[in-house]
Motif scaffolding. Sequence first.
Motif, PDB file in Angstrom:
ATOM      1  N   PHE A   4       0.457   4.248  -2.678  1.00  0.00           N
ATOM      2  CA  PHE A   4       0.274   5.667  -2.170  1.00  0.00           C
ATOM      3  C   PHE A   4       1.418   6.493  -2.649  1.00  0.00           C
ATOM      4  O   PHE A   4       1.231   7.625  -3.189  1.00  0.00           O
ATOM      5  CB  PHE A   4       0.273   5.788  -0.455  1.00  0.00           C
ATOM      6  N   SER A  54       0.909   7.272  -6.308  1.00  0.00           N
ATOM      7  CA  SER A  54      -0.441   8.237  -6.524  1.00  0.00           C
ATOM      8  C   SER A  54       0.084   9.613  -6.220  1.00  0.00           C
ATOM      9  O   SER A  54      -0.430  10.404  -7.070  1.00  0.00           O
ATOM     10  CB  SER A  54      -1.390   7.918  -5.522  1.00  0.00           C
ATOM     11  N   ALA A 109      -4.132   1.197  -3.569  1.00  0.00           N
ATOM     12  CA  ALA A 109      -3.635   1.489  -2.229  1.00  0.00           C
ATOM     13  C   ALA A 109      -4.870   1.145  -1.278  1.00  0.00           C
ATOM     14  O   ALA A 109      -4.577   0.425  -0.356  1.00  0.00           O
ATOM     15  CB  ALA A 109      -3.137   2.807  -1.821  1.00  0.00           C
ATOM     16  N   GLY A 143      -8.848   2.702   5.259  1.00  0.00           N
ATOM     17  CA  GLY A 143      -8.762   2.662   3.675  1.00  0.00           C
ATOM     18  C   GLY A 143      -9.746   1.466   3.333  1.00  0.00           C
ATOM     19  O   GLY A 143     -10.183   1.524   2.309  1.00  0.00           O
ATOM     20  N   SER A 160       0.904  -0.905   0.059  1.00  0.00           N
ATOM     21  CA  SER A 160      -0.158   0.042  -0.005  1.00  0.00           C
ATOM     22  C   SER A 160       0.886   1.082   0.249  1.00  0.00           C
ATOM     23  O   SER A 160       0.602   2.161  -0.831  1.00  0.00           O
ATOM     24  CB  SER A 160      -0.884  -0.154   1.314  1.00  0.00           C
ATOM     25  N   LEU A 176      -4.261   5.483  -5.981  1.00  0.00           N
ATOM     26  CA  LEU A 176      -4.957   5.408  -4.947  1.00  0.00           C
ATOM     27  C   LEU A 176      -5.799   4.401  -4.621  1.00  0.00           C
ATOM     28  O   LEU A 176      -6.064   4.019  -3.462  1.00  0.00           O
ATOM     29  CB  LEU A 176      -5.474   6.910  -4.629  1.00  0.00           C
TER      30      LEU A 176
END
Length: 446
Positions: free
Chosen positions: A104, A107, A386, A161, A100, A383
Amino acid sequence: MGLVCSTAQLACLCGSAACSFCCSQCPSCRNSTSTRIMYALLLLLGTIAACITLAPGLQNVLKKVPFCANSSSYVPSDVTLDCDSAVGYLAVYRICFILSLYFFLMSVIMIRVKSSHDPRAPIQNGFWAIKYLLIIGGMIGAFFIPEKSFGSTWMYFGMLGGFLFIIIQLILIVDFAHSWADAWVGNFEETESKGWYAALLGASFFNYVVSITGVVLLYVYYTHESTCALNKFFISFNLILCVITSIVSVLPTVQEHQPRSGLLQSSVVTLYVVYLTWSGISNSPDQQCNPGFLGIFAGNDAQNRVTFDKESIIGLIIWFSCVLYSSLRTASKSSKITMSENVLVQDNGAVEGRNPDAESGNDAKVWDNEEEKVAYNWSFFHLMFALATLYVMMTLTNWYKPNSSLDTLNANAASMWVKIISSWMCLTLYVWSLIAPAVFPNRDFS
Protein backbone atom coordinates in the motif's frame (compact mmCIF):
# COMPACT_ATOMS: atom_id res chain seq x y z
CA MET A 1 13.62 -15.33 -19.40
CA GLY A 2 12.24 -12.80 -16.95
CA LEU A 3 12.43 -15.35 -14.13
CA VAL A 4 16.10 -16.07 -14.87
CA CYS A 5 16.78 -12.35 -15.02
CA SER A 6 15.02 -11.80 -11.70
CA THR A 7 17.16 -14.54 -10.16
CA ALA A 8 20.18 -12.47 -11.10
CA GLN A 9 18.64 -9.49 -9.29
CA LEU A 10 17.99 -11.65 -6.23
CA ALA A 11 21.62 -12.80 -6.30
CA CYS A 12 22.63 -9.16 -5.92
CA LEU A 13 21.32 -9.39 -2.34
CA CYS A 14 24.19 -11.75 -1.60
CA GLY A 15 26.94 -9.41 -2.77
CA SER A 16 28.64 -8.13 -5.86
CA ALA A 17 30.43 -11.40 -6.65
CA ALA A 18 27.20 -13.42 -6.75
CA CYS A 19 25.51 -10.65 -8.74
CA SER A 20 28.28 -10.51 -11.32
CA PHE A 21 28.37 -14.29 -11.76
CA CYS A 22 24.59 -14.66 -12.16
CA CYS A 23 24.24 -11.68 -14.47
CA SER A 24 27.01 -13.00 -16.70
CA GLN A 25 25.06 -16.22 -17.18
CA CYS A 26 21.68 -14.57 -17.90
CA PRO A 27 20.19 -13.36 -21.18
CA SER A 28 19.16 -9.72 -21.38
CA CYS A 29 15.60 -8.79 -20.45
CA ARG A 30 13.42 -5.77 -19.83
CA ASN A 31 13.68 -4.06 -16.48
CA SER A 32 9.87 -3.93 -16.26
CA THR A 33 9.58 -7.70 -16.63
CA SER A 34 12.32 -8.44 -14.10
CA THR A 35 10.91 -6.02 -11.52
CA ARG A 36 7.39 -7.45 -11.70
CA ILE A 37 8.64 -10.98 -11.19
CA MET A 38 10.80 -9.84 -8.27
CA TYR A 39 7.74 -8.41 -6.55
CA ALA A 40 5.81 -11.62 -7.28
CA LEU A 41 8.71 -13.55 -5.69
CA LEU A 42 8.61 -11.22 -2.69
CA LEU A 43 4.89 -11.90 -2.31
CA LEU A 44 5.48 -15.65 -2.63
CA LEU A 45 8.20 -15.64 0.05
CA GLY A 46 5.91 -13.70 2.38
CA THR A 47 3.16 -16.24 1.75
CA ILE A 48 5.54 -19.12 2.51
CA ALA A 49 6.51 -17.43 5.78
CA ALA A 50 2.82 -17.14 6.68
CA CYS A 51 2.24 -20.80 5.79
CA ILE A 52 5.12 -21.87 8.05
CA THR A 53 3.40 -20.33 11.08
CA LEU A 54 0.51 -22.77 10.54
CA ALA A 55 2.81 -25.80 10.82
CA PRO A 56 1.67 -28.00 13.77
CA GLY A 57 5.22 -28.25 15.13
CA LEU A 58 5.49 -24.49 15.61
CA GLN A 59 2.34 -23.95 17.62
CA ASN A 60 4.05 -24.46 21.00
CA VAL A 61 6.82 -22.05 20.03
CA LEU A 62 4.37 -19.41 18.82
CA LYS A 63 2.56 -19.46 22.16
CA LYS A 64 5.57 -17.61 23.59
CA VAL A 65 5.29 -14.63 21.21
CA PRO A 66 4.51 -11.30 22.95
CA PHE A 67 0.95 -10.84 21.70
CA CYS A 68 0.04 -14.34 22.89
CA ALA A 69 2.02 -14.44 26.14
CA ASN A 70 0.54 -11.13 27.29
CA SER A 71 -2.97 -11.69 25.93
CA SER A 72 -4.54 -11.89 29.40
CA SER A 73 -3.65 -8.28 30.17
CA TYR A 74 -4.64 -6.94 26.77
CA VAL A 75 -7.90 -8.67 25.96
CA PRO A 76 -11.15 -7.45 27.58
CA SER A 77 -12.95 -9.87 29.83
CA ASP A 78 -15.81 -10.37 27.37
CA VAL A 79 -13.46 -11.60 24.64
CA THR A 80 -11.58 -14.87 24.71
CA LEU A 81 -8.26 -15.33 22.95
CA ASP A 82 -7.28 -18.99 22.91
CA CYS A 83 -3.63 -19.11 21.84
CA ASP A 84 -3.75 -22.88 21.89
CA SER A 85 -6.11 -22.82 18.91
CA ALA A 86 -5.68 -19.48 17.17
CA VAL A 87 -2.04 -18.44 17.53
CA GLY A 88 -1.17 -19.61 14.00
CA TYR A 89 -3.98 -17.58 12.46
CA LEU A 90 -3.08 -14.48 14.48
CA ALA A 91 0.55 -14.84 13.37
CA VAL A 92 -0.58 -14.96 9.73
CA TYR A 93 -2.58 -11.77 10.33
CA ARG A 94 0.56 -9.96 11.53
CA ILE A 95 2.84 -11.16 8.75
CA CYS A 96 0.33 -10.20 6.07
CA PHE A 97 -0.33 -6.88 7.83
CA ILE A 98 3.28 -5.81 7.24
CA LEU A 99 3.40 -7.16 3.69
CA SER A 100 0.16 -5.48 2.64
CA LEU A 101 1.21 -2.25 4.39
CA TYR A 102 4.42 -2.29 2.34
CA PHE A 103 2.55 -2.67 -0.95
CA PHE A 104 0.00 0.00 0.00
CA LEU A 105 2.85 2.39 0.84
CA MET A 106 4.59 1.63 -2.46
CA SER A 107 1.29 2.24 -4.27
CA VAL A 108 1.03 5.70 -2.73
CA ILE A 109 4.69 6.52 -3.43
CA MET A 110 4.42 5.50 -7.09
CA ILE A 111 1.33 7.57 -7.94
CA ARG A 112 1.67 9.34 -11.31
CA VAL A 113 5.12 8.02 -12.20
CA LYS A 114 5.41 8.49 -15.97
CA SER A 115 8.89 7.16 -16.83
CA SER A 116 12.07 5.76 -15.32
CA HIS A 117 13.52 9.29 -15.29
CA ASP A 118 11.30 9.99 -12.29
CA PRO A 119 13.36 10.23 -9.05
CA ARG A 120 11.15 7.52 -7.55
CA ALA A 121 12.14 4.95 -10.22
CA PRO A 122 15.13 3.56 -8.27
CA ILE A 123 12.79 2.80 -5.35
CA GLN A 124 10.62 0.74 -7.69
CA ASN A 125 13.37 -1.13 -9.53
CA GLY A 126 16.17 -1.40 -6.97
CA PHE A 127 17.25 -1.43 -3.31
CA TRP A 128 16.11 -5.03 -2.95
CA ALA A 129 18.30 -5.77 0.08
CA ILE A 130 16.87 -2.76 1.95
CA LYS A 131 13.32 -3.77 1.01
CA TYR A 132 13.78 -7.30 2.31
CA LEU A 133 15.37 -6.07 5.55
CA LEU A 134 12.55 -3.58 6.14
CA ILE A 135 9.88 -6.22 5.57
CA ILE A 136 11.61 -8.82 7.77
CA GLY A 137 12.10 -6.24 10.53
CA GLY A 138 8.48 -5.18 10.22
CA MET A 139 7.26 -8.76 10.51
CA ILE A 140 9.30 -9.28 13.67
CA GLY A 141 7.98 -6.04 15.12
CA ALA A 142 4.39 -6.99 14.25
CA PHE A 143 4.52 -9.82 16.81
CA PHE A 144 4.76 -7.16 19.52
CA ILE A 145 1.44 -5.56 18.50
CA PRO A 146 -0.95 -6.09 21.45
CA GLU A 147 -3.93 -8.21 20.48
CA LYS A 148 -6.70 -6.08 22.00
CA SER A 149 -8.98 -5.63 18.97
CA PHE A 150 -6.20 -5.77 16.35
CA GLY A 151 -7.15 -9.15 14.92
CA SER A 152 -10.89 -8.60 14.74
CA THR A 153 -10.43 -5.11 13.24
CA TRP A 154 -7.81 -6.18 10.71
CA MET A 155 -10.08 -9.05 9.69
CA TYR A 156 -12.60 -6.58 8.24
CA PHE A 157 -9.85 -4.87 6.23
CA GLY A 158 -8.77 -8.30 5.03
CA MET A 159 -12.30 -9.25 4.08
CA LEU A 160 -12.78 -6.05 2.06
CA GLY A 161 -9.40 -6.37 0.36
CA GLY A 162 -9.94 -10.06 -0.29
CA PHE A 163 -13.31 -9.34 -1.90
CA LEU A 164 -11.77 -6.66 -4.14
CA PHE A 165 -9.02 -9.05 -5.20
CA ILE A 166 -11.61 -11.73 -5.94
CA ILE A 167 -13.20 -9.28 -8.39
CA ILE A 168 -9.81 -8.77 -10.07
CA GLN A 169 -9.30 -12.54 -10.02
CA LEU A 170 -12.67 -13.05 -11.71
CA ILE A 171 -11.66 -10.71 -14.52
CA LEU A 172 -8.34 -12.51 -14.95
CA ILE A 173 -9.96 -15.95 -15.02
CA VAL A 174 -12.62 -14.90 -17.57
CA ASP A 175 -9.88 -13.28 -19.63
CA PHE A 176 -7.75 -16.45 -19.37
CA ALA A 177 -10.69 -18.60 -20.49
CA HIS A 178 -11.22 -16.43 -23.59
CA SER A 179 -7.47 -16.34 -24.35
CA TRP A 180 -7.18 -20.12 -24.02
CA ALA A 181 -10.12 -20.74 -26.34
CA ASP A 182 -8.92 -18.12 -28.84
CA ALA A 183 -5.50 -19.75 -29.03
CA TRP A 184 -6.75 -23.31 -29.51
CA VAL A 185 -9.59 -22.41 -31.90
CA GLY A 186 -7.12 -20.28 -33.87
CA ASN A 187 -4.69 -23.21 -34.12
CA PHE A 188 -7.51 -25.48 -35.27
CA GLU A 189 -8.65 -22.99 -37.93
CA GLU A 190 -5.10 -22.50 -39.22
CA THR A 191 -4.02 -26.14 -39.29
CA GLU A 192 -7.41 -27.91 -39.51
CA SER A 193 -5.79 -30.55 -37.34
CA LYS A 194 -8.13 -32.97 -35.65
CA GLY A 195 -5.71 -32.96 -32.71
CA TRP A 196 -6.64 -29.40 -31.78
CA TYR A 197 -10.34 -30.22 -32.19
CA ALA A 198 -9.96 -33.23 -29.93
CA ALA A 199 -8.06 -31.10 -27.39
CA LEU A 200 -10.89 -28.54 -27.34
CA LEU A 201 -13.52 -31.22 -26.80
CA GLY A 202 -11.37 -33.11 -24.28
CA ALA A 203 -10.58 -30.05 -22.15
CA SER A 204 -14.23 -28.94 -22.14
CA PHE A 205 -15.44 -32.44 -21.28
CA PHE A 206 -12.87 -32.82 -18.48
CA ASN A 207 -13.82 -29.49 -16.90
CA TYR A 208 -17.51 -30.33 -16.98
CA VAL A 209 -16.93 -33.82 -15.52
CA VAL A 210 -14.91 -32.35 -12.64
CA SER A 211 -17.59 -29.69 -12.11
CA ILE A 212 -20.43 -32.23 -12.02
CA THR A 213 -18.43 -34.44 -9.67
CA GLY A 214 -17.87 -31.45 -7.41
CA VAL A 215 -21.58 -30.60 -7.35
CA VAL A 216 -22.47 -34.19 -6.42
CA LEU A 217 -19.93 -34.18 -3.58
CA LEU A 218 -21.33 -30.89 -2.31
CA TYR A 219 -24.81 -32.39 -2.16
CA VAL A 220 -23.48 -35.49 -0.39
CA TYR A 221 -21.34 -33.84 2.29
CA TYR A 222 -22.82 -30.35 2.75
CA THR A 223 -26.55 -31.08 2.74
CA HIS A 224 -28.96 -33.28 4.65
CA GLU A 225 -32.38 -34.51 3.65
CA SER A 226 -34.39 -32.36 6.06
CA THR A 227 -31.94 -29.50 6.80
CA CYS A 228 -29.29 -27.28 5.15
CA ALA A 229 -31.81 -25.42 3.00
CA LEU A 230 -29.40 -22.52 2.41
CA ASN A 231 -26.64 -24.83 1.17
CA LYS A 232 -29.10 -26.60 -1.11
CA PHE A 233 -30.16 -23.24 -2.51
CA PHE A 234 -26.59 -22.11 -3.19
CA ILE A 235 -25.59 -25.37 -4.89
CA SER A 236 -28.77 -25.71 -6.94
CA PHE A 237 -28.99 -22.05 -7.93
CA ASN A 238 -25.35 -21.91 -9.06
CA LEU A 239 -25.78 -25.17 -10.96
CA ILE A 240 -28.77 -23.74 -12.83
CA LEU A 241 -26.87 -20.54 -13.59
CA CYS A 242 -23.92 -22.52 -14.95
CA VAL A 243 -26.22 -24.51 -17.24
CA ILE A 244 -27.84 -21.31 -18.52
CA THR A 245 -24.43 -19.72 -19.05
CA SER A 246 -23.21 -22.71 -21.06
CA ILE A 247 -26.31 -22.52 -23.27
CA VAL A 248 -25.83 -18.78 -23.81
CA SER A 249 -22.23 -19.35 -24.96
CA VAL A 250 -23.38 -21.42 -27.98
CA LEU A 251 -26.43 -19.35 -29.01
CA PRO A 252 -26.41 -18.41 -32.72
CA THR A 253 -26.42 -14.67 -31.95
CA VAL A 254 -23.40 -15.01 -29.67
CA GLN A 255 -21.60 -17.22 -32.18
CA GLU A 256 -22.27 -14.68 -34.92
CA HIS A 257 -20.49 -11.92 -33.05
CA GLN A 258 -17.93 -14.17 -31.34
CA PRO A 259 -17.17 -17.19 -33.54
CA ARG A 260 -14.55 -18.47 -31.12
CA SER A 261 -16.88 -18.44 -28.15
CA GLY A 262 -17.83 -21.89 -26.98
CA LEU A 263 -18.03 -24.47 -24.26
CA LEU A 264 -14.34 -24.36 -23.34
CA GLN A 265 -14.69 -20.91 -21.76
CA SER A 266 -17.97 -21.93 -20.13
CA SER A 267 -16.41 -25.07 -18.67
CA VAL A 268 -13.57 -23.08 -17.09
CA VAL A 269 -16.00 -20.57 -15.59
CA THR A 270 -18.30 -23.37 -14.39
CA LEU A 271 -15.40 -25.14 -12.68
CA TYR A 272 -14.36 -21.94 -10.93
CA VAL A 273 -17.95 -21.22 -9.81
CA VAL A 274 -18.19 -24.73 -8.31
CA TYR A 275 -14.96 -24.00 -6.42
CA LEU A 276 -16.37 -20.69 -5.13
CA THR A 277 -19.58 -22.44 -4.07
CA TRP A 278 -17.61 -25.04 -2.14
CA SER A 279 -15.40 -22.36 -0.60
CA GLY A 280 -18.47 -20.35 0.37
CA ILE A 281 -20.47 -23.08 2.08
CA SER A 282 -17.26 -24.27 3.78
CA ASN A 283 -17.47 -21.04 5.80
CA SER A 284 -21.09 -21.57 6.81
CA PRO A 285 -21.65 -21.07 10.56
CA ASP A 286 -24.14 -23.96 10.54
CA GLN A 287 -21.85 -26.71 11.82
CA GLN A 288 -24.39 -29.42 11.06
CA CYS A 289 -24.20 -28.52 7.37
CA ASN A 290 -20.48 -27.73 7.30
CA PRO A 291 -18.30 -30.75 8.11
CA GLY A 292 -15.20 -29.00 6.73
CA PHE A 293 -12.71 -30.73 4.49
CA LEU A 294 -10.90 -32.44 7.36
CA GLY A 295 -14.16 -33.21 9.09
CA ILE A 296 -15.25 -35.31 6.12
CA PHE A 297 -12.32 -37.68 6.61
CA ALA A 298 -11.34 -37.25 10.27
CA GLY A 299 -14.63 -36.54 11.97
CA ASN A 300 -15.79 -33.51 13.92
CA ASP A 301 -12.68 -33.46 16.14
CA ALA A 302 -10.64 -32.08 13.25
CA GLN A 303 -13.18 -29.50 12.27
CA ASN A 304 -12.26 -26.76 14.73
CA ARG A 305 -8.48 -26.90 14.53
CA VAL A 306 -6.26 -24.29 13.02
CA THR A 307 -5.47 -26.04 9.76
CA PHE A 308 -3.96 -25.54 6.36
CA ASP A 309 -6.35 -27.76 4.45
CA LYS A 310 -6.93 -28.66 0.81
CA GLU A 311 -9.33 -25.76 0.32
CA SER A 312 -6.57 -23.33 1.25
CA ILE A 313 -4.09 -25.09 -1.05
CA ILE A 314 -6.44 -24.91 -4.03
CA GLY A 315 -7.19 -21.27 -3.27
CA LEU A 316 -3.48 -20.45 -3.12
CA ILE A 317 -2.78 -22.23 -6.41
CA ILE A 318 -5.51 -20.19 -8.14
CA TRP A 319 -4.30 -17.03 -6.39
CA PHE A 320 -0.65 -17.36 -7.37
CA SER A 321 -1.53 -18.36 -10.93
CA CYS A 322 -3.54 -15.15 -11.24
CA VAL A 323 -0.70 -13.11 -9.72
CA LEU A 324 1.82 -14.48 -12.22
CA TYR A 325 -0.66 -14.10 -15.07
CA SER A 326 -1.29 -10.48 -14.15
CA SER A 327 2.44 -9.84 -13.80
CA LEU A 328 3.28 -11.10 -17.29
CA ARG A 329 0.25 -10.20 -19.36
CA THR A 330 0.13 -7.74 -22.25
CA ALA A 331 -1.40 -4.27 -22.39
CA SER A 332 -4.36 -5.46 -24.48
CA LYS A 333 -5.37 -7.84 -21.72
CA SER A 334 -4.54 -5.56 -18.80
CA SER A 335 -6.91 -2.93 -20.17
CA LYS A 336 -9.80 -5.21 -19.23
CA ILE A 337 -9.20 -4.43 -15.55
CA THR A 338 -9.28 -0.62 -15.67
CA MET A 339 -10.29 0.12 -19.25
CA SER A 340 -6.93 1.76 -19.99
CA GLU A 341 -4.03 0.77 -22.19
CA ASN A 342 -1.11 1.16 -19.79
CA VAL A 343 -2.12 -0.51 -16.58
CA LEU A 344 0.14 -3.49 -16.18
CA VAL A 345 2.30 -4.13 -19.20
CA GLN A 346 2.97 -2.28 -22.39
CA ASP A 347 5.42 -3.38 -25.05
CA ASN A 348 6.62 0.11 -25.99
CA GLY A 349 7.77 -1.25 -29.30
CA ALA A 350 10.67 -3.07 -27.69
CA VAL A 351 11.76 -6.57 -28.58
CA GLU A 352 12.31 -9.02 -25.77
CA GLY A 353 15.96 -9.89 -25.49
CA ARG A 354 17.24 -6.77 -27.25
CA ASN A 355 19.51 -4.73 -24.99
CA PRO A 356 20.72 -1.43 -26.46
CA ASP A 357 23.49 -1.23 -23.86
CA ALA A 358 24.71 -4.71 -24.73
CA GLU A 359 24.79 -3.79 -28.41
CA SER A 360 27.11 -0.89 -27.62
CA GLY A 361 29.48 -3.11 -25.69
CA ASN A 362 28.01 -2.66 -22.22
CA ASP A 363 27.60 -5.84 -20.18
CA ALA A 364 24.31 -4.78 -18.58
CA LYS A 365 21.77 -7.59 -18.74
CA VAL A 366 18.69 -5.90 -17.29
CA TRP A 367 17.91 -3.00 -19.60
CA ASP A 368 15.63 -0.04 -19.09
CA ASN A 369 12.65 -0.07 -21.46
CA GLU A 370 10.74 2.64 -19.58
CA GLU A 371 12.81 5.74 -20.34
CA GLU A 372 10.02 7.31 -22.39
CA LYS A 373 6.97 5.77 -20.71
CA VAL A 374 6.38 3.24 -17.96
CA ALA A 375 5.46 -0.22 -19.20
CA TYR A 376 2.74 -0.64 -16.54
CA ASN A 377 1.02 1.51 -13.95
CA TRP A 378 3.32 1.14 -10.96
CA SER A 379 0.82 2.42 -8.41
CA PHE A 380 -2.00 0.12 -9.53
CA PHE A 381 0.42 -2.82 -9.66
CA HIS A 382 1.30 -2.41 -5.98
CA LEU A 383 -2.34 -1.83 -5.06
CA MET A 384 -3.25 -5.12 -6.71
CA PHE A 385 -0.46 -6.91 -4.82
CA ALA A 386 -1.66 -5.37 -1.54
CA LEU A 387 -5.14 -6.74 -2.21
CA ALA A 388 -3.60 -10.08 -3.17
CA THR A 389 -1.83 -10.16 0.20
CA LEU A 390 -5.11 -9.56 2.02
CA TYR A 391 -6.77 -12.29 -0.03
CA VAL A 392 -4.06 -14.82 0.81
CA MET A 393 -4.30 -13.81 4.48
CA MET A 394 -8.01 -14.60 4.51
CA THR A 395 -7.45 -17.81 2.54
CA LEU A 396 -4.77 -19.12 4.90
CA THR A 397 -6.93 -18.39 7.94
CA ASN A 398 -10.10 -19.83 6.39
CA TRP A 399 -11.62 -16.33 6.71
CA TYR A 400 -11.46 -16.81 10.48
CA LYS A 401 -12.78 -14.02 12.71
CA PRO A 402 -10.39 -13.46 15.65
CA ASN A 403 -11.91 -13.66 19.12
CA SER A 404 -14.82 -15.74 17.81
CA SER A 405 -15.85 -18.80 19.76
CA LEU A 406 -13.92 -21.99 19.23
CA ASP A 407 -16.93 -23.88 17.94
CA THR A 408 -16.92 -21.60 14.87
CA LEU A 409 -13.18 -21.46 14.33
CA ASN A 410 -13.41 -22.15 10.60
CA ALA A 411 -16.75 -20.42 10.00
CA ASN A 412 -17.68 -16.87 9.10
CA ALA A 413 -21.07 -15.93 7.69
CA ALA A 414 -19.73 -12.74 6.10
CA SER A 415 -17.03 -14.62 4.20
CA MET A 416 -19.63 -17.17 3.04
CA TRP A 417 -21.68 -14.42 1.44
CA VAL A 418 -18.58 -12.76 -0.03
CA LYS A 419 -17.68 -15.93 -1.90
CA ILE A 420 -21.24 -16.78 -2.98
CA ILE A 421 -21.79 -13.25 -4.29
CA SER A 422 -18.42 -13.52 -6.05
CA SER A 423 -19.63 -16.64 -7.85
CA TRP A 424 -22.66 -14.74 -9.12
CA MET A 425 -20.46 -11.84 -10.19
CA CYS A 426 -18.20 -14.27 -12.07
CA LEU A 427 -21.13 -15.63 -14.08
CA THR A 428 -22.49 -12.14 -14.69
CA LEU A 429 -19.12 -10.92 -15.92
CA TYR A 430 -18.71 -13.89 -18.25
CA VAL A 431 -22.23 -13.61 -19.69
CA TRP A 432 -21.66 -9.91 -20.27
CA SER A 433 -18.44 -10.69 -22.14
CA LEU A 434 -20.51 -12.96 -24.40
CA ILE A 435 -23.50 -10.72 -25.10
CA ALA A 436 -21.84 -7.29 -25.08
CA PRO A 437 -20.73 -7.46 -28.77
CA ALA A 438 -24.31 -8.35 -29.76
CA VAL A 439 -25.88 -5.65 -27.57
CA PHE A 440 -23.45 -2.96 -28.76
CA PRO A 441 -22.42 -4.03 -32.26
CA ASN A 442 -20.80 -0.69 -33.05
CA ARG A 443 -18.30 -0.90 -30.20
CA ASP A 444 -14.96 -2.70 -30.31
CA PHE A 445 -14.73 -5.48 -27.70
CA SER A 446 -11.64 -7.16 -29.10
